[in-house]
Structure formats: structure tokens, C-alpha cells
Motif scaffolding. Structure first.
Motif, PDB file in Angstrom:
ATOM      1  N   CYS A 251     -64.270  -2.629  79.484  1.00  0.00           N
ATOM      2  CA  CYS A 251     -63.463  -3.580  81.301  1.00  0.00           C
ATOM      3  C   CYS A 251     -63.639  -2.656  82.042  1.00  0.00           C
ATOM      4  O   CYS A 251     -63.438  -3.602  83.393  1.00  0.00           O
ATOM      5  N   GLU A 252     -64.011  -1.060  82.354  1.00  0.00           N
ATOM      6  CA  GLU A 252     -63.220  -1.043  83.742  1.00  0.00           C
ATOM      7  C   GLU A 252     -64.716  -1.823  84.834  1.00  0.00           C
ATOM      8  O   GLU A 252     -64.111  -1.117  85.802  1.00  0.00           O
ATOM      9  N   HIS A 253     -65.754  -1.623  84.046  1.00  0.00           N
ATOM     10  CA  HIS A 253     -66.651  -1.845  84.796  1.00  0.00           C
ATOM     11  C   HIS A 253     -66.937  -3.449  85.525  1.00  0.00           C
ATOM     12  O   HIS A 253     -67.435  -4.368  85.879  1.00  0.00           O
ATOM     13  N   HIS A 254     -66.446  -4.345  84.315  1.00  0.00           N
ATOM     14  CA  HIS A 254     -66.170  -5.764  84.834  1.00  0.00           C
ATOM     15  C   HIS A 254     -65.033  -6.479  86.190  1.00  0.00           C
ATOM     16  O   HIS A 254     -64.503  -6.598  85.753  1.00  0.00           O
TER      17      HIS A 254
ATOM     18  N   CYS B  27     -60.841   0.371  72.147  1.00  0.00           N
ATOM     19  CA  CYS B  27     -62.276  -0.307  72.308  1.00  0.00           C
ATOM     20  C   CYS B  27     -63.148  -0.913  73.338  1.00  0.00           C
ATOM     21  O   CYS B  27     -63.949  -0.476  74.207  1.00  0.00           O
ATOM     22  N   LEU B  28     -62.395  -1.535  73.710  1.00  0.00           N
ATOM     23  CA  LEU B  28     -63.075  -2.534  75.142  1.00  0.00           C
ATOM     24  C   LEU B  28     -62.590  -1.924  75.699  1.00  0.00           C
ATOM     25  O   LEU B  28     -63.023  -2.403  77.402  1.00  0.00           O
ATOM     26  N   GLY B  29     -61.367  -0.818  75.924  1.00  0.00           N
ATOM     27  CA  GLY B  29     -61.068  -0.336  77.730  1.00  0.00           C
ATOM     28  C   GLY B  29     -61.966   0.073  78.677  1.00  0.00           C
ATOM     29  O   GLY B  29     -62.016  -0.154  79.332  1.00  0.00           O
ATOM     30  N   PRO B  30     -63.221   0.679  77.378  1.00  0.00           N
ATOM     31  CA  PRO B  30     -64.198   1.877  78.810  1.00  0.00           C
ATOM     32  C   PRO B  30     -65.530   0.333  79.412  1.00  0.00           C
ATOM     33  O   PRO B  30     -65.953   0.522  80.168  1.00  0.00           O
TER      34      PRO B  30
END
Length: 312
Positions: free
Chosen positions: A41-44, A36-39
Motif C-alpha cells: 500500500c505504500e506505493h499505491h 502483508c498488505l502494508g508494504p
């Protein structure tokens, strides 16, 4: 990095919580939360991140250079990059972290609002604060006796935490639910997890809340400046801008090497007017003299003609 003092009760909570995350139900939930955290983290992106919790590090999957773990005492440190301190007394400067993850820690400490306030303090203005929490309406929340041992404090909904975040000038950007399983089962299935996350149903064991610092929009006010014409306009006086026509004419005169013609003074205007009146009077007098001379010549010619006729 470490700082004193230490809390023996917090040490026992951390040890018990780590035992839960090493068990089969804990690993199953940890994998679901990591997915759930993966999507998000891609933008941070950034330089430093911090995870406050008892589970294995999951903030290292974000594109951030240095991921810090947390431990209350030096003997509980799990890696080289660890911050040893109390969760409500972070030895960090304001606005120093690009990403802060609170992983199921608010339900285990006695003063959760202090922990949340410290996490918000060290988060940058353009950073993100991620909060993993136990959902009180999930499979474990409906029966308080079945809650895991380290998390015996009050479980709060995302709406309740929204009020806490508003107090520290943060706002919720998104809430995702994860850890779907049927009541009475220790772990969920991949099919149930996929279905629950697709519709983001608030019936999961945990939730992920993404928060950011609240930004106050500022509307700039455009000041209208007066524009005057001519070479010596308001721009020459320091009051307004020159017009495009005046600026172009001034540039053309400067290229030719001749500056703008100065304006005549009052004395020069009066002298020029006097000269013009004198010239006009002189022209009138000369005209009268010429007319008189012509009349005299005509009279003389007539007299000579009459004299010649009489003699004959």
C-alpha cells in the motif's frame, strides 16, 4: 450508494463470513493479512479504492483519499462510504478505481470469474488489483470438511487465477503468503509468521496476489529525414531540413539586412557572354592597328635617314 437487485443467499454468506472475522482465528488471520498488505500500500496512491469482501476494511491503510467498503444490501452497510450492489454488477465506470481489493470473495460466490472480471474492469490502467484467497495447500485446504462455512466453493491456486487474469489482460506482479500456523491450531504464532514470510513459503493459510493491467510495449520508429545544403534546400521546398551551415549563413545575411543574391537568368548569362566576346574582339583589333601604325612610323624614319645621307 446502492443498486438493486439483491441476493438473499449472498446476504446469509456475508453475515456468516463477518462472524468468522470477528472470532479469534479470524482476527489473527486478518492482522497477518493486514501486515502483508502494508508494504504494497505504500506505493499505491490515488483517489478512490474499493474492498469487496466480508472482513473489516483494510484498504484504508493505503494513501488513497476515499476508501469504499462493500455490502450486498443496505442493512449490512457498516460505514458511510459503502457501495451497495452485487459483486458481479458494479455500478461504476470503466477504469475508475485506483485500487480494488478482493478479500476472500471468490471462494464464496457462485460465479467467481464474473466477480473477477468486474473488478478488473473498474481498475485503472495504472492501478492495482489485490486478491486475497484461501490457499488450497494450507492447513485448512488439505481437509475440505474443516474449511470455514462461508467459503465452501472451490479454492484456487495463484497459478489458476493467473489464467483468469490473462483473460482480462491482467498479469500477476507478486504473490505473498501469510497466515502461517501449525495444523490443528486455530491461530499461528508471530515467530512462525515471521519465518514463513521471510522465505515466502507456499504453506500458509492465505495468499495475497498483486495484479496490474498488462502493458503492450510499443517501440517508436525514428524516421530519417533527408538534409540538403544551400539556401533554398529541401526545407524551403517543404521536403527536408536545412543544414546548419546554410541556416547560419542565412541568419547572418538577414542580420546584415541583405538577402541572398538571386541567381542570374539564362538571358543575362548569354548577354554577359556576348559582351565579353565583343570586348575581346575590340581589344584584338586595337592591338593590330597599333602595330601597323608603329611599323609605318619606323619605315618613314628609315626613309628620311637614307635621304639625308644621299644629299650629304
Amino acid at each position: 450508494m446502492s443498486i438493486s437487485p439483491t441476493d438473499p443467499g449472498l446476504q446469509a454468506i456475508v453475515r456468516e463470513g463477518r462472524r468468522f472475522w470477528e472470532s479469534a482465528p479470524g482476527l489473527s488471520l486478518w492482522r497477518a493479512e493486514r501486515a502483508c498488505l502494508g508494504p504494497h500500500c505504500e506505493h499505491h496512491r490515488g483517489i478512490v479504492s474499493l474492498q469487496l469482501g466480508m472482513a473489516p476494511l483494510m484498504s484504508d491503510m493505503c494513501p488513497i483519499r476515499h476508501a469504499l467498503d462493500w455490502a450486498p444490501t443496505p442493512d449490512l452497510v457498516r460505514g458511510a462510504n459503502s457501495l451497495v450492489c452485487l459483486p458481479d454488477r458494479l455500478p461504476l465506470a470503466d477504469d475508475s478505481l485506483d485500487l480494488v481489493v478482493l478479500h476472500h470473495l471468490l471462494e464464496a460466490v457462485e460465479h467467481p470469474h464474473h466477480v473477477l472480471q468486474e473488478a478488473a474492469r473498474v481498475t485503472r490502467a495504472d492501478g492495482r488489483l489485490l486478491v486475497f484467497g484461501w490457499h488450497p495447500f494450507g492447513p485448512n485446504g488439505l481437509r475440505p470438511r474443516q474449511r470455514p462455512a462461508p467459503w465452501q466453493q472451490q479454492w484456487r491456486t495463484p497459478g489458476r487465477l493467473r489464467d483468469w487474469l490473462a483473460f482480462v489482460d491482467f498479469e500477476i506482479e507478486r504473490v505473498d503468503y501469510c497466515g502461517f500456523r501449525l495444523p490443528g491450531r486455530a491461530s499461528g504464532s508471530e515467530r512462525l509468521e515471521t519465518l514463513g514470510r521471510r522465505y515466502n513459503l507456499p504453506l500458509a493459510s492465505a495468499y495475497l496476489m498483486v495484479a496490474r493491467r498488462r502493458s503492450i510495449p510499443v517501440q517508436p520508429i525514428k524516421v530519417r529525414e533527408r538534409v540538403l545544403g544551400g539556401n533554398k534546400s529541401g526545407a524551403w521546398l517543404g521536403l527536408a531540413k536545412e543544414t546548419a551551415h546554410a541556416r547560419g549563413r542565412r541568419d547572418e545575411e538577414s542580420r546584415r539586412g541583405a538577402g541572398p543574391a538571386p541567381l542570374p537568368s539564362r538571358v543575362e548569362l548569354e548577354a554577359a557572354d556576348s559582351d565579353q566576346r565583343t570586348a575581346t574582339s575590340s581589344d584584338s583589333f586595337n592591338g593590330v592597328v597599333d602595330a601597323n601604325a608603329s611599323a609605318s612610323a619606323s619605315a618613314s624614319a628609315v626613309t628620311r635617314t637614307r635621304t639625308s645621307q644621299t644629299t650629304a
